[in-house]
Design a protein around this motif. Structure first.
Motif, PDB file in Angstrom:
ATOM      1  N   CYS A 127      -6.373 -24.249 -50.426  1.00 24.02           N
ATOM      2  CA  CYS A 127      -5.164 -24.723 -49.866  1.00 24.02           C
ATOM      3  C   CYS A 127      -5.376 -25.305 -48.389  1.00 24.02           C
ATOM      4  O   CYS A 127      -5.716 -25.174 -47.639  1.00 24.02           O
ATOM      5  CB  CYS A 127      -4.591 -24.007 -49.637  1.00 24.02           C
ATOM      6  SG  CYS A 127      -3.491 -23.653 -50.390  1.00 24.02           S
ATOM      7  N   THR A 128      -5.397 -26.809 -48.171  1.00 20.54           N
ATOM      8  CA  THR A 128      -5.543 -28.094 -47.575  1.00 20.54           C
ATOM      9  C   THR A 128      -4.552 -27.770 -45.787  1.00 20.54           C
ATOM     10  O   THR A 128      -4.589 -27.926 -45.050  1.00 20.54           O
ATOM     11  CB  THR A 128      -5.925 -29.586 -47.922  1.00 20.54           C
ATOM     12  OG1 THR A 128      -4.581 -30.006 -48.285  1.00 20.54           O
ATOM     13  CG2 THR A 128      -7.088 -29.865 -48.764  1.00 20.54           C
TER      14      THR A 128
ATOM     15  N   TYR B 165      -1.842 -31.640 -42.879  1.00 19.06           N
ATOM     16  CA  TYR B 165      -2.755 -32.225 -42.793  1.00 19.06           C
ATOM     17  C   TYR B 165      -1.971 -32.488 -41.330  1.00 19.06           C
ATOM     18  O   TYR B 165      -2.090 -33.133 -40.430  1.00 19.06           O
ATOM     19  CB  TYR B 165      -2.627 -33.472 -43.057  1.00 19.06           C
ATOM     20  CG  TYR B 165      -3.803 -33.443 -44.379  1.00 19.06           C
ATOM     21  CD1 TYR B 165      -5.085 -33.476 -43.972  1.00 19.06           C
ATOM     22  CD2 TYR B 165      -3.416 -33.194 -45.321  1.00 19.06           C
ATOM     23  CE1 TYR B 165      -6.090 -32.709 -45.539  1.00 19.06           C
ATOM     24  CE2 TYR B 165      -4.008 -32.964 -46.902  1.00 19.06           C
ATOM     25  CZ  TYR B 165      -5.180 -33.116 -46.475  1.00 19.06           C
ATOM     26  OH  TYR B 165      -5.901 -33.137 -48.334  1.00 19.06           O
TER      27      TYR B 165
ATOM     28  N   SER C 255      -2.160 -25.708 -41.851  1.00 17.65           N
ATOM     29  CA  SER C 255      -4.353 -25.641 -41.040  1.00 17.65           C
ATOM     30  C   SER C 255      -4.404 -25.215 -42.337  1.00 17.65           C
ATOM     31  O   SER C 255      -4.105 -24.049 -42.803  1.00 17.65           O
ATOM     32  CB  SER C 255      -4.684 -24.984 -39.777  1.00 17.65           C
ATOM     33  OG  SER C 255      -4.398 -23.591 -39.834  1.00 17.65           O
ATOM     34  N   GLY C 256      -5.728 -25.565 -43.083  1.00 17.33           N
ATOM     35  CA  GLY C 256      -6.114 -24.672 -44.147  1.00 17.33           C
ATOM     36  C   GLY C 256      -6.445 -23.417 -44.247  1.00 17.33           C
ATOM     37  O   GLY C 256      -6.455 -22.946 -43.219  1.00 17.33           O
TER      38      GLY C 256
ATOM     39  N   GLU D  93      -8.957 -28.412 -43.321  1.00 17.37           N
ATOM     40  CA  GLU D  93      -8.114 -29.549 -43.530  1.00 17.37           C
ATOM     41  C   GLU D  93      -9.396 -28.821 -45.357  1.00 17.37           C
ATOM     42  O   GLU D  93     -10.395 -29.895 -45.971  1.00 17.37           O
ATOM     43  CB  GLU D  93      -8.370 -30.610 -44.780  1.00 17.37           C
ATOM     44  CG  GLU D  93      -6.914 -31.133 -43.503  1.00 17.37           C
ATOM     45  CD  GLU D  93      -7.778 -30.761 -41.687  1.00 17.37           C
ATOM     46  OE1 GLU D  93      -9.027 -31.983 -41.717  1.00 17.37           O
ATOM     47  OE2 GLU D  93      -7.189 -31.014 -40.425  1.00 17.37           O
ATOM     48  N   PRO D  94      -9.811 -26.942 -45.882  1.00 22.08           N
ATOM     49  CA  PRO D  94     -10.344 -27.384 -46.477  1.00 22.08           C
ATOM     50  C   PRO D  94     -10.473 -27.720 -47.981  1.00 22.08           C
ATOM     51  O   PRO D  94      -9.407 -28.095 -48.394  1.00 22.08           O
ATOM     52  CB  PRO D  94     -10.825 -25.948 -46.762  1.00 22.08           C
ATOM     53  CG  PRO D  94      -9.491 -25.011 -46.345  1.00 22.08           C
ATOM     54  CD  PRO D  94      -8.593 -26.472 -45.260  1.00 22.08           C
ATOM     55  N   PHE D  95     -11.644 -28.606 -48.806  1.00 14.07           N
ATOM     56  CA  PHE D  95     -11.137 -29.402 -49.699  1.00 14.07           C
ATOM     57  C   PHE D  95     -12.240 -28.922 -51.016  1.00 14.07           C
ATOM     58  O   PHE D  95     -11.516 -27.768 -52.628  1.00 14.07           O
ATOM     59  CB  PHE D  95     -11.438 -30.538 -50.224  1.00 14.07           C
ATOM     60  CG  PHE D  95     -10.932 -31.727 -51.053  1.00 14.07           C
ATOM     61  CD1 PHE D  95     -10.121 -31.566 -51.863  1.00 14.07           C
ATOM     62  CD2 PHE D  95     -13.041 -32.304 -51.430  1.00 14.07           C
ATOM     63  CE1 PHE D  95     -10.512 -32.128 -52.807  1.00 14.07           C
ATOM     64  CE2 PHE D  95     -12.574 -32.920 -52.565  1.00 14.07           C
ATOM     65  CZ  PHE D  95     -11.118 -32.708 -53.034  1.00 14.07           C
ATOM     66  N   TRP D  96     -13.666 -28.662 -51.049  1.00 14.69           N
ATOM     67  CA  TRP D  96     -14.264 -28.402 -52.180  1.00 14.69           C
ATOM     68  C   TRP D  96     -15.599 -27.401 -51.863  1.00 14.69           C
ATOM     69  O   TRP D  96     -15.946 -27.391 -51.136  1.00 14.69           O
ATOM     70  CB  TRP D  96     -15.186 -29.730 -51.994  1.00 14.69           C
ATOM     71  CG  TRP D  96     -16.190 -29.628 -53.498  1.00 14.69           C
ATOM     72  CD1 TRP D  96     -17.068 -29.079 -54.205  1.00 14.69           C
ATOM     73  CD2 TRP D  96     -15.394 -30.496 -55.271  1.00 14.69           C
ATOM     74  NE1 TRP D  96     -17.069 -29.763 -55.169  1.00 14.69           N
ATOM     75  CE2 TRP D  96     -16.310 -30.339 -55.952  1.00 14.69           C
ATOM     76  CE3 TRP D  96     -13.820 -31.161 -54.927  1.00 14.69           C
ATOM     77  CZ2 TRP D  96     -16.522 -30.848 -57.389  1.00 14.69           C
ATOM     78  CZ3 TRP D  96     -14.193 -32.017 -56.415  1.00 14.69           C
ATOM     79  CH2 TRP D  96     -15.436 -31.442 -57.285  1.00 14.69           C
TER      80      TRP D  96
ATOM     81  N   ALA E 265     -14.399 -29.940 -45.521  1.00 10.36           N
ATOM     82  CA  ALA E 265     -13.409 -29.910 -44.656  1.00 10.36           C
ATOM     83  C   ALA E 265     -12.792 -31.576 -43.895  1.00 10.36           C
ATOM     84  O   ALA E 265     -12.927 -31.810 -43.086  1.00 10.36           O
ATOM     85  CB  ALA E 265     -13.056 -28.840 -43.559  1.00 10.36           C
ATOM     86  N   GLY E 266     -13.068 -32.555 -44.821  1.00 13.88           N
ATOM     87  CA  GLY E 266     -13.304 -33.821 -44.355  1.00 13.88           C
ATOM     88  C   GLY E 266     -13.150 -34.007 -42.762  1.00 13.88           C
ATOM     89  O   GLY E 266     -14.799 -34.972 -42.792  1.00 13.88           O
TER      90      GLY E 266
END
Length: 181
Positions: A3-4, A7, A11-12, A33-36, A49-50
């Motif tokens: 979960c991101t 923003y 937080s993630g 902001e974790p993503f992949w 995380a961007g």
């Protein structure tokens, strides 16, 4: 489940799900902001995380112990706007940098090994690695095998015990569970 956050004030986080019960069994507040995700052979999960100003970031947690290894206080710095992430058979990681229009290469210790420019706004990367195929010349080193931490913990009718390590098609591994009661 990654979960991101929202923003700004949230937080993630990483949520571990028990699919048989459809419940959250553990949560890691990793921040950012974790993503992949990309998981290595040691059970470490690297997460792009961007990093939308300054430098891009990759965070890392141990998926077995469920502990943060590289959080927002000590991220792996890559190109601006880290999005896609992949790992090859040698353990090298590759992160796309959407705003830097590049791909960064780094190792599992977080050392940046280089990068190269690509087209505008890369968001994903796929590794086609011939080493991922089973090779008849591979040998097994039994010291590379270990049992991971069972989950969910506590458990009722089922438990997963991860077996970590590498093998080839000629090897045979067995786990024998003995009830001493």
């Amino acid at each position: 489940v990654i979960c991101t956050g929202n923003y700004s004030s949230l937080s993630g986080s990483i949520h571990f799900i028990d699919p048989s019960q459809l419940t959250v069994v553990d949560t890691i507040n990793i921040g950012g902001e974790p993503f992949w995700p990309a998981v290595d052979s040691e059970g470490r999960c690297f997460v792009s995380a961007g990093g939308w100003s300054g430098q891009g970031k990759v965070l890392c947690y141990d998926a077995i112990s469920r502990r943060v290894v590289r959080g927002t206080g000590n991220p792996i710095y890559v190109g601006l706007g880290a999005m896609g992430l992949a790992i090859d058979s040698t353990g090298m990681l590759y992160s796309t940098s959407q705003q830097a229009n590049s791909v960064s290469k780094f190792n599992s210790q977080g050392n940046l090994l280089g990068g190269f420019p690509v087209g505008g706004g890369p968001v994903s990367v796929t590794i086609i690695d011939l080493q991922t195929n089973i090779d008849s010349d591979l040998s097994v080193n039994p010291t590379t095998f270990k049992l991971g931490i069972p989950y969910p913990n506590p458990f009722n009718s089922q438990v997963v015990i991860p077996i970590l390590g590498r093998s080839d098609s000629k090897s045979h591994q067995a786990v024998e569970i003995i009830d001493i009661c």
